[in-house]
Design a protein around this motif. Sequence first.
Motif, PDB file in Angstrom:
ATOM      1  N   ALA A 122      89.725 -39.860 -12.269  1.00 29.38           N
ATOM      2  CA  ALA A 122      89.588 -40.371 -13.640  1.00 29.38           C
ATOM      3  C   ALA A 122      88.729 -39.453 -14.508  1.00 29.38           C
ATOM      4  N   ASN A 123      87.811 -38.741 -13.861  1.00 31.29           N
ATOM      5  CA  ASN A 123      86.781 -38.011 -14.631  1.00 31.29           C
ATOM      6  C   ASN A 123      87.143 -36.550 -14.862  1.00 31.29           C
ATOM      7  N   ARG A 124      86.468 -35.967 -15.837  1.00 31.73           N
ATOM      8  CA  ARG A 124      86.761 -34.576 -16.178  1.00 31.73           C
ATOM      9  C   ARG A 124      86.039 -33.592 -15.255  1.00 31.73           C
ATOM     10  N   GLY A 193      79.255 -49.930 -19.249  1.00 31.10           N
ATOM     11  CA  GLY A 193      80.238 -49.868 -18.160  1.00 31.10           C
ATOM     12  C   GLY A 193      80.141 -51.098 -17.279  1.00 31.10           C
ATOM     13  N   SER A 194      80.738 -51.035 -16.102  1.00 31.61           N
ATOM     14  CA  SER A 194      80.842 -52.241 -15.282  1.00 31.61           C
ATOM     15  C   SER A 194      79.494 -52.706 -14.730  1.00 31.61           C
ATOM     16  N   GLN A 195      78.502 -51.816 -14.691  1.00 25.68           N
ATOM     17  CA  GLN A 195      77.192 -52.220 -14.143  1.00 25.68           C
ATOM     18  C   GLN A 195      76.148 -52.474 -15.244  1.00 25.68           C
ATOM     19  N   PHE A 249      78.407 -60.285 -18.414  1.00 24.64           N
ATOM     20  CA  PHE A 249      79.663 -59.656 -18.017  1.00 24.64           C
ATOM     21  C   PHE A 249      80.765 -60.200 -18.914  1.00 24.64           C
ATOM     22  N   CYS A 250      81.730 -59.374 -19.215  1.00 27.82           N
ATOM     23  CA  CYS A 250      82.776 -59.791 -20.140  1.00 27.82           C
ATOM     24  C   CYS A 250      84.135 -59.774 -19.441  1.00 27.82           C
ATOM     25  N   ASP A 251      84.838 -60.902 -19.509  1.00 29.01           N
ATOM     26  CA  ASP A 251      86.188 -60.964 -18.930  1.00 29.01           C
ATOM     27  C   ASP A 251      87.250 -60.716 -19.994  1.00 29.01           C
ATOM     28  N   ALA A 269      84.950 -42.975 -17.505  1.00 29.87           N
ATOM     29  CA  ALA A 269      86.314 -42.603 -17.892  1.00 29.87           C
ATOM     30  C   ALA A 269      87.136 -43.813 -18.327  1.00 29.87           C
ATOM     31  N   GLY A 270      86.926 -44.939 -17.629  1.00 28.29           N
ATOM     32  CA  GLY A 270      87.698 -46.136 -17.950  1.00 28.29           C
ATOM     33  C   GLY A 270      87.308 -46.698 -19.306  1.00 28.29           C
ATOM     34  N   SER A 271      86.014 -46.755 -19.544  1.00 26.37           N
ATOM     35  CA  SER A 271      85.547 -47.251 -20.842  1.00 26.37           C
ATOM     36  C   SER A 271      86.139 -46.401 -21.959  1.00 26.37           C
ATOM     37  N   ILE A 272      86.078 -45.090 -21.802  1.00 28.28           N
ATOM     38  CA  ILE A 272      86.568 -44.179 -22.850  1.00 28.28           C
ATOM     39  C   ILE A 272      88.056 -44.424 -23.121  1.00 28.28           C
ATOM     40  N   ALA A 273      88.828 -44.538 -22.036  1.00 28.60           N
ATOM     41  CA  ALA A 273      90.273 -44.751 -22.205  1.00 28.60           C
ATOM     42  C   ALA A 273      90.544 -46.065 -22.943  1.00 28.60           C
ATOM     43  N   GLU A 274      89.759 -47.085 -22.593  1.00 29.86           N
ATOM     44  CA  GLU A 274      89.979 -48.387 -23.236  1.00 29.86           C
ATOM     45  C   GLU A 274      89.527 -48.376 -24.697  1.00 29.86           C
ATOM     46  N   PHE A 275      88.449 -47.645 -25.006  1.00 34.26           N
ATOM     47  CA  PHE A 275      88.028 -47.526 -26.411  1.00 34.26           C
ATOM     48  C   PHE A 275      89.150 -46.857 -27.212  1.00 34.26           C
ATOM     49  N   ASN A 293      77.010 -34.833 -12.916  1.00 36.00           N
ATOM     50  CA  ASN A 293      76.922 -35.029 -14.376  1.00 36.00           C
ATOM     51  C   ASN A 293      78.304 -35.175 -15.023  1.00 36.00           C
ATOM     52  N   HIS A 294      79.225 -35.867 -14.311  1.00 37.72           N
ATOM     53  CA  HIS A 294      80.602 -35.948 -14.831  1.00 37.72           C
ATOM     54  C   HIS A 294      80.687 -36.718 -16.150  1.00 37.72           C
ATOM     55  N   GLN A 295      79.733 -37.641 -16.382  1.00 36.82           N
ATOM     56  CA  GLN A 295      79.816 -38.400 -17.647  1.00 36.82           C
ATOM     57  C   GLN A 295      79.583 -37.500 -18.860  1.00 36.82           C
ATOM     58  N   LEU A 296      78.776 -36.458 -18.652  1.00 42.32           N
ATOM     59  CA  LEU A 296      78.544 -35.529 -19.772  1.00 42.32           C
ATOM     60  C   LEU A 296      79.856 -34.816 -20.122  1.00 42.32           C
TER      61      LEU A 296
HETATM   62  C1  LIG Z   1      77.407 -44.724 -13.215  1.00 46.80           C
HETATM   63  C2  LIG Z   1      78.736 -44.169 -12.833  1.00 46.80           C
HETATM   64  O1  LIG Z   1      78.825 -43.234 -12.061  1.00 46.80           O
HETATM   65  N1  LIG Z   1      79.793 -44.792 -13.389  1.00 46.80           N
HETATM   66  C3  LIG Z   1      81.160 -44.351 -13.103  1.00 46.80           C
HETATM   67  C4  LIG Z   1      82.044 -45.587 -12.934  1.00 46.80           C
HETATM   68  O2  LIG Z   1      81.847 -46.293 -14.143  1.00 46.80           O
HETATM   69  P1  LIG Z   1      82.113 -47.816 -14.465  1.00 46.80           P
HETATM   70  O3  LIG Z   1      82.405 -48.629 -13.268  1.00 46.80           O
HETATM   71  O4  LIG Z   1      81.038 -48.264 -15.364  1.00 46.80           O
HETATM   72  O5  LIG Z   1      83.488 -47.644 -15.150  1.00 46.80           O
HETATM   73  P2  LIG Z   1      84.092 -47.311 -16.546  1.00 46.80           P
HETATM   74  O6  LIG Z   1      83.115 -47.209 -17.612  1.00 46.80           O
HETATM   75  O7  LIG Z   1      85.012 -46.164 -16.306  1.00 46.80           O
HETATM   76  O8  LIG Z   1      85.010 -48.620 -16.741  1.00 46.80           O
HETATM   77  C5  LIG Z   1      84.436 -49.890 -16.746  1.00 46.80           C
HETATM   78  C6  LIG Z   1      85.530 -50.889 -16.479  1.00 46.80           C
HETATM   79  O9  LIG Z   1      84.933 -52.156 -16.273  1.00 46.80           O
HETATM   80  C7  LIG Z   1      85.459 -53.081 -17.217  1.00 46.80           C
HETATM   81  N2  LIG Z   1      84.378 -54.017 -17.601  1.00 46.80           N
HETATM   82  C8  LIG Z   1      83.154 -53.549 -17.940  1.00 46.80           C
HETATM   83  C9  LIG Z   1      82.151 -54.428 -18.302  1.00 46.80           C
HETATM   84  C10 LIG Z   1      82.438 -55.797 -18.334  1.00 46.80           C
HETATM   85  O10 LIG Z   1      81.605 -56.646 -18.655  1.00 46.80           O
HETATM   86  N3  LIG Z   1      83.688 -56.207 -18.017  1.00 46.80           N
HETATM   87  C11 LIG Z   1      84.672 -55.364 -17.626  1.00 46.80           C
HETATM   88  O11 LIG Z   1      85.795 -55.784 -17.338  1.00 46.80           O
HETATM   89  C12 LIG Z   1      85.931 -52.242 -18.403  1.00 46.80           C
HETATM   90  O12 LIG Z   1      86.911 -52.918 -19.148  1.00 46.80           O
HETATM   91  C13 LIG Z   1      86.462 -51.006 -17.674  1.00 46.80           C
HETATM   92  O13 LIG Z   1      87.776 -51.214 -17.224  1.00 46.80           O
HETATM   93  O14 LIG Z   1      83.409 -45.190 -12.732  1.00 46.80           O
HETATM   94  C14 LIG Z   1      83.986 -44.351 -13.746  1.00 46.80           C
HETATM   95  C15 LIG Z   1      85.401 -43.992 -13.320  1.00 46.80           C
HETATM   96  O15 LIG Z   1      85.394 -43.168 -12.203  1.00 46.80           O
HETATM   97  C16 LIG Z   1      83.124 -43.122 -13.994  1.00 46.80           C
HETATM   98  O16 LIG Z   1      83.639 -42.405 -15.084  1.00 46.80           O
HETATM   99  C17 LIG Z   1      81.697 -43.544 -14.280  1.00 46.80           C
HETATM  100  O17 LIG Z   1      80.889 -42.426 -14.515  1.00 46.80           O
END
Ligand SMILES: CC(=O)N[C@H]1[C@@H](OP(=O)(O)OP(=O)(O)OC[C@H]2O[C@@H](n3ccc(=O)[nH]c3=O)[C@H](O)[C@@H]2O)O[C@H](CO)[C@@H](O)[C@@H]1O
Length: 362
Positions: A122-124, A193-195, A249-251, A269-275, A293-296
């Motif tokens: 997923a990442n660059r 992101g998810s955490q 957390f958001c569903d 990467a996932g957040s960016i694609a969804e934005f 440093n893949h997020q950079l």
């Molecule tokens: C700290 C770290 O190393 N994070 C990595 C992790 O990010 P992380 O798990 O945070 O993933 P992303 O930001 O890529 O995507 C988050 C995903 O979680 C979902 N979501 C998020 C929050 C929420 O409340 N509800 C929900 O459903 C979003 O819609 C999205 O689908 O995996 C990504 C994909 O390999 C990497 O690019 C990130 O660098």
Amino acid sequence: MSKYLISCGGTGGHLAPGIAIGEALASKGHDVSFIISEKAIDSRLSAKYKNFKFIKTPGLPFSPSPIKFLKFLISQFRAVKCCKKIFMENNADVAIAFGGFNSMGLAIAAWLAKKPLVLHEANRKPGKAVRLFGFIATRVYLPHGVRIEQNKSGVVRQAGYPIRSEIFKKDEAKSKELFGFGKEANIVLVCGGSQGAAALNRWAKDNFEHLAHEGIDIFCIAGPSQSQIENRTCKDKNGIERHLRSIAFCDNMAEAMSAAKIVVARAGAGSIAEFARCRTIPILVPFPFSADNHQLENARYVEKNGAGICVLQENISSLSTEVLALFGNPKLCEKMRRNLEKLDELNGISKFVSDLEELALK
Ligand SMILES: CC(=O)N[C@H]1[C@@H](OP(=O)(O)OP(=O)(O)OC[C@H]2O[C@@H](n3ccc(=O)[nH]c3=O)[C@H](O)[C@@H]2O)O[C@H](CO)[C@@H](O)[C@@H]1O
């Protein structure tokens, strides 16, 4: 009908594209099962996909510290044993792994079963799973423009980030209402992101008053640990009430992104694609300790394409200025939204899915 095993656990960023590909394959009549990790985030995110089968397998992330490394090896050995059993029971035709520590068991099980193994990055900056198992994979899918050393020819393909079918631009007013905001709210979404991201939650809390004064509301998705949840109201300079609302957390991520014009986020990467899909303009603060440093790299790519802004964590004090500058420049926002649309076009999955169907028949 073909049978697919998809390993996509460990973080939301690995799970979401796995579910997206699973949805697409299932809609074409194929049988899909998912291998996820024992982490709470996997159970949380997969819970709403009741029609799919999720199988938890052991596994811990890699660590260079000797004791943790030993634990990693033991857990991965157990993961391989577990995945071999799942592979045989499911009689799978193709294994697909979306990276992270959860990939190893399935990758080795597929190799032992002599079945096609597909890896998706997923990442660059490609992660360990792709670097370690690229040489036994039938396909390695990389983001457009990303290269890796690969000895076997014809293995590497380019693909974007598969996005779940529920993620698309929703009605703005209804989305605002869903989270308790009025139609007139000027929402900045904050999402780590998810955490979650403690630094972004703190920024939201510390800067709300200043931004509220300028007519801005904040919706903060603080992360499942819930430790920094905060709700507050302030009047802006025209006497209108502005809100800081937080949830753990958001569903309904599509609605959260559709309610906001701008999002302050980590550069997953996932957040960016969804934005990009929801055309929500990102101000990205890369997590400074992400692997290699893949997020950079992810954030710089977005900025280079004029689809968002990258702010380093050490410059987090300039975030409010960036937010206000974007709100005050509708022309720039329009241009960025067009560039987000271009990035989004790279995330189509039809070719990826046809390739997976062909592999299953080989
Ligand atoms: C700290 C770290 O190393 N994070 C990595 C992790 O990010 P992380 O798990 O945070 O993933 P992303 O930001 O890529 O995507 C988050 C995903 O979680 C979902 N979501 C998020 C929050 C929420 O409340 N509800 C929900 O459903 C979003 O819609 C999205 O689908 O995996 C990504 C994909 O390999 C990497 O690019 C990130 O660098």
